[in-house]
Design a protein around this motif. Structure first.
Motif, short mmCIF file in Angstrom:
data_model
loop_
_atom_site.label_atom_id
_atom_site.label_comp_id
_atom_site.label_asym_id
_atom_site.label_seq_id
_atom_site.Cartn_x
_atom_site.Cartn_y
_atom_site.Cartn_z
N ASP A 1 0.81 -1.22 0.00
CA ASP A 1 0.00 0.00 0.00
C ASP A 1 0.84 1.27 0.00
OD1 ASP A 1 -2.35 -1.48 0.05
OD2 ASP A 1 -2.33 -1.61 2.24
N SER A 2 2.15 1.13 -0.06
CA SER A 2 3.05 2.28 -0.02
C SER A 2 3.46 2.67 -1.43
CB SER A 2 4.28 1.94 0.82
OG SER A 2 5.23 2.97 0.75
N VAL A 3 3.48 3.98 -1.71
CA VAL A 3 3.85 4.49 -3.03
C VAL A 3 4.87 5.61 -2.87
CG1 VAL A 3 3.03 5.64 -5.12
CG2 VAL A 3 1.60 3.94 -4.00
N SER A 4 5.91 5.58 -3.69
CA SER A 4 6.86 6.70 -3.74
C SER A 4 7.06 7.13 -5.18
CB SER A 4 8.20 6.32 -3.10
OG SER A 4 8.85 5.33 -3.87
N ARG A 5 7.33 8.41 -5.37
CA ARG A 5 7.52 8.97 -6.71
C ARG A 5 8.80 9.80 -6.73
NH1 ARG A 5 2.29 9.31 -5.17
NH2 ARG A 5 0.61 8.67 -6.58
N HIS A 6 9.63 9.55 -7.75
CA HIS A 6 10.86 10.31 -7.93
C HIS A 6 10.84 10.94 -9.32
CE1 HIS A 6 12.03 7.68 -4.61
NE2 HIS A 6 13.05 8.49 -4.37
N ILE A 7 10.91 12.27 -9.39
CA ILE A 7 11.03 12.99 -10.66
C ILE A 7 12.51 13.32 -10.84
CG2 ILE A 7 10.38 15.03 -11.97
CD1 ILE A 7 7.81 15.14 -10.27
N LEU A 8 13.13 12.73 -11.88
CA LEU A 8 14.55 12.87 -12.13
C LEU A 8 14.76 13.85 -13.28
CD1 LEU A 8 15.02 9.08 -11.85
CD2 LEU A 8 16.27 10.66 -10.39
N ASN A 9 15.33 15.01 -12.96
CA ASN A 9 15.51 16.06 -13.95
C ASN A 9 16.60 15.71 -14.95
OD1 ASN A 9 13.55 17.53 -12.58
ND2 ASN A 9 15.04 18.65 -11.36
N GLN A 10 16.37 16.02 -16.23
CA GLN A 10 17.36 15.83 -17.29
C GLN A 10 17.93 14.41 -17.25
OE1 GLN A 10 18.06 18.31 -19.67
NE2 GLN A 10 16.27 19.21 -18.68
N THR A 11 17.03 13.43 -17.12
CA THR A 11 17.46 12.05 -16.91
C THR A 11 16.62 11.09 -17.73
OG1 THR A 11 18.18 12.56 -14.65
CG2 THR A 11 17.78 10.24 -15.17
N GLN A 12 17.28 10.08 -18.31
CA GLN A 12 16.60 8.97 -18.96
C GLN A 12 16.82 7.72 -18.13
OE1 GLN A 12 18.02 8.09 -22.92
NE2 GLN A 12 17.13 6.04 -22.91
N VAL A 13 15.74 6.98 -17.85
CA VAL A 13 15.86 5.73 -17.09
C VAL A 13 16.23 4.62 -18.06
CG1 VAL A 13 14.71 4.09 -15.57
CG2 VAL A 13 14.18 6.52 -15.40
N VAL A 14 17.36 3.97 -17.80
CA VAL A 14 17.87 2.92 -18.67
C VAL A 14 17.47 1.53 -18.18
CG1 VAL A 14 19.97 1.88 -19.65
CG2 VAL A 14 19.79 4.37 -19.39
N GLY A 15 17.42 1.34 -16.85
CA GLY A 15 17.08 0.02 -16.31
C GLY A 15 16.59 0.11 -14.88
N LEU A 16 15.78 -0.88 -14.49
CA LEU A 16 15.23 -0.99 -13.14
C LEU A 16 15.46 -2.42 -12.64
CD1 LEU A 16 11.75 0.69 -13.79
CD2 LEU A 16 13.71 1.80 -12.70
N SER A 17 15.75 -2.57 -11.35
CA SER A 17 15.90 -3.90 -10.77
C SER A 17 15.50 -3.88 -9.31
CB SER A 17 17.34 -4.40 -10.92
OG SER A 17 18.21 -3.73 -10.02
N ASP A 18 15.64 -5.04 -8.65
CA ASP A 18 15.26 -5.14 -7.24
C ASP A 18 16.01 -4.13 -6.38
OD1 ASP A 18 13.90 -7.28 -8.21
OD2 ASP A 18 15.15 -8.81 -7.25
N LYS A 19 17.28 -3.89 -6.70
CA LYS A 19 18.14 -3.08 -5.83
C LYS A 19 18.68 -1.83 -6.48
CE LYS A 19 19.76 -7.13 -3.21
NZ LYS A 19 20.96 -7.90 -2.77
#
Length: 662
Positions: free
Chosen positions: A250-268
């Protein structure tokens, strides 16, 4: 020995595809609340679909990238109040990796009071919602648009479509208004002009709130998504910035990353391209390692995979880039159809310090760049744009009347109206279908925007007694679909037919070109067949709840449509239809789903769903929009194996690949 290794790997890959039934999860993040915060110029909110600004009692809504395409909205006589309520506080973070700042953000923005009624803004990534909370009794919501948009009011005045001709691309938004009562039931409200020319929405007597809302754009999945246990991470592009949404229980967090492209996401970890640096962070954007992207000699990043101890990047590199072949076995998979478009790409293996361990050249068709995925397996690395499957499962969606039952319908020279009305009569044993001289009104020509209204008039016996309950003329109910219910490809129509059959058991009338080269004629579809690697990937299991509950369509679709790990692809096998031609009835005509020549570019379709509440039809359209991303072809897939950087074998296997590859 090489042949033995290749055969073993092929069998291993195929068995994994067949036996690992896809896990389905509800982890859509697009319906999470939009967050508002104070900015340099008033209050603002940002989504991948639009930007919102509120200053000096004026809302500015931008739904296209062009600065000219902005709508402005004001509410006269609005008494200002405190902008935020602590009960709607949801903090978020903004900045660059290693330098994130906490934003005081809220899921509601208080706009003010109209008399004693509170007006506030809320929404999600695609919907802006303006709510007037009523203190008591009947009320009205006046508002005005101050911009150069053109406006078109629907005939029933329940929706207002706004467009701007100066925008380079279509940027229409349709506004709707509703009265909502204590039980949560929505009633459409109408748009009217007051004596000053402002728009006015009036509530019903039992309403507790008025909602003015617009749904923006067609659904698109996140740019990247990673799901593990109870945690889902999704990344979205915000022009030059990126948004990462993390949902854990039930927990949500949001990160707005300026001048950034997200290349990959993983567990850690997150892998980011920030300015000119490739940056590895933890899941709170604290920097773990970074290096200039130019040092990796990749001119374009195509795909990534993040593991606990290794990172893998696939990209384009110059001919003279350093090659350091991997010691792991690498397998690539791509449609045989595009083997002539092979391009040299570089697969990099990096450690968590972003130091290159290996750089291997592998060949991928440039047609597959948008769909390429990297996975790490016990046997090595898989680089694939498809879903390999040695066998598949099929499912047939069909109406609840056989061709033999339909053959009892009265004959007609050409057309489909008899079939649809007869189907309805056959499904209600208390009704008798009695065509008479007035039955010449039954549609026989192509399906067009007059059809739904005409079918309703026929049911209501305005052109003679069509339906009887015993001896009493009767309208059996139901509402024929909206004239805008259209499909522009065989894939769209196939899905629409399948979902009509699955949800309502109703046949669907549509225009087709059959045989190829002939004029378009209406036919009645009664059956459509799909295949997938396993039953979890079939359309009705990807979106498994078409009896949606009350609420806005994107919420219903998010609840009903499960997200498949990997691809979860399915393909259209064939459609079965009946037609009336030259006074003869031709049932069970079948056209292969692989045949592209028999549909016109624009196809209306008509069925008879039992519309029971405001958002039911819209939610079906939303579900179909989400299913589009699972559409595929079934065919031959090339499987190349690389050992020590050298391609030494190529097999051809079967599987699914996306429809965009036609």
């Amino acid at each position: 020995m090489n042949k033995f290794i290749a055969t073993t790997l092929t069998c291993w890959a195929l068995s994994l595809s067949v036996n690992a039934s896809a896990e389905s999860e509800h982890y859509d993040t697009s319906t999470l609340p939009l967050l508002f915060h104070a900015g340099q110029q008033g209050y603002q909110a940002l989504s991948p679909w639009y930007s919102f600004q509120y200053q000096n009692q004026r809302i500015t809504l931008q739904t296209c990238a062009e600065d000219a395409c902005k709508q402005t909205l004001q509410f006269p006589q609005l008494e200002q109040t405190a902008p935020f309520n602590s009960e709607t506080y949801e903090p978020s973070y903004q900045g660059e990796a290693g330098n994130m700042k906490k934003l005081e953000s809220y899921s509601q923005l208080q706009l003010g009071y109209l008399k004693e009624n509170r007006l506030y803004a809320s929404g999600n990534q695609r919907r802006l919602l303006l709510t007037l909370q009523l203190a008591s009794g009947k009320a009205e919501l006046p508002f005005v648009f101050n911009d150069n948009y053109d406006e078109s009011l629907a005939k029933d005045k329940s929706s207002l479509t706004r467009s701007f001709s100066s925008c380079a691309k279509a940027c229409n938004t349709t506004w709707q208004a509703f009265s909502v009562d204590k039980s949560g039931q929505y009633s459409p409200a109408i748009f009217v002009r007051d004596e000053t020319g402002n728009w006015l929405i009036q509530s019903t007597r039992d309403a507790i709130r008025i909602e003015l809302t617009t749904l923006i754009g067609q659904y698109q999945p996140p740019a990247l998504r990673h799901h593990h246990n109870d945690t889902t991470q999704s990344s979205y592009s915000l022009n030059d910035d990126s948004l990462i949404v993390t949902r854990q229980a039930d927990s949500v967090s949001r990160h707005i990353l300026n001048q950034t492209q997200v290349v990959g996401l993983s567990d850690k970890h997150w892998l980011l391209l920030q300015n000119t640096d490739l940056t590895l962070t933890d899941n709170n954007s604290n920097i773990q390692a970074k290096r200039p992207i130019a040092q990796l000699e990749l001119s374009r990043l195509l795909a990534s995979y993040l593991d606990n101890d290794r990172l893998y990047l696939l990209g384009l590199s110059p001919r003279d880039a350093v090659i350091k072949p991997s010691q792991q076995t690498i397998m690539t998979q791509y449609p045989k159809l595009h083997e002539d478009a092979l391009v040299a790409t570089s697969l990099l293996e990096l450690d968590l310090g972003l130091q290159v361990i290996s750089a291997t050249t592998v060949f991928i068709p440039d047609t597959e760049f948008a769909d390429i995925r990297i996975t790490r397996n016990a046997w090595g690395i898989l680089v694939s744009s498809g879903e390999v499957s040695a066998r598949s499962t099929t499912h047939t969606y069909e109406s609840n009347q056989s061709a033999s039952a339909m053959s009892g319908c009265p004959m007609i020279a050409n057309g489909y109206g008899y079939g649809l009305l007869c189907w309805k009569a056959l499904n209600n044993p208390t009704l008798t279908y009695t065509p008479n001289a007035a039955s010449t009104m039954i549609p026989t020509t192509v399906v067009d925007n007059t059809t739904p209204n005409l079918m309703n008039q026929l049911e209501n016996n305005q052109y003679g007694i069509i339906f009887k309950n015993g001896a009493t003329p009767t309208d059996p109910g139901g509402v024929w679909t909206h004239p805008d219910n259209v499909a522009t490809s065989k894939e769209d129509l196939g899905l629409a037919v399948a979902m009509y059959h699955y949800r309502w058991g109703s046949p669907v009338a549509a225009n087709i070109v059959y045989p190829s080269g002939s004029p378009a004629h209406p036919v009645m579809f009664r059956k459509v067949e799909y295949q997938a690697a396993n039953s979890s990937n079939l359309p009705h299991n990807v979106c498994n709840h078409f009896a949606a509950s009350s609420g806005y369509p994107e919420y219903q679709a998010a609840d009903a449509c499960m997200t498949q790990p990997g691809f979860g692809l399915f393909s259209l096998e064939d459609l079965t239809f009946d037609r009336w031609q030259g006074g003869n009835y031709y049932p069970n005509q079948t056209v292969s789903g692989q045949d592209n020549s028999w549909f016109p570019w624009y196809t209306n379709f008509v069925g008879d769903p039992p519309v029971t509440e405001t958002f039911e039809q819209a939610s079906s359209a939303e579900m179909l929009a989400r299913l589009q991303f699972n559409l595929a072809q079934f065919g031959k897939i090339n499987q190349d194996t690389y050992v020590n950087g050298t391609r030494f074998s190529q097999d051809t296997v079967t599987g699914f690949y996306r429809c965009s590859h036609q």
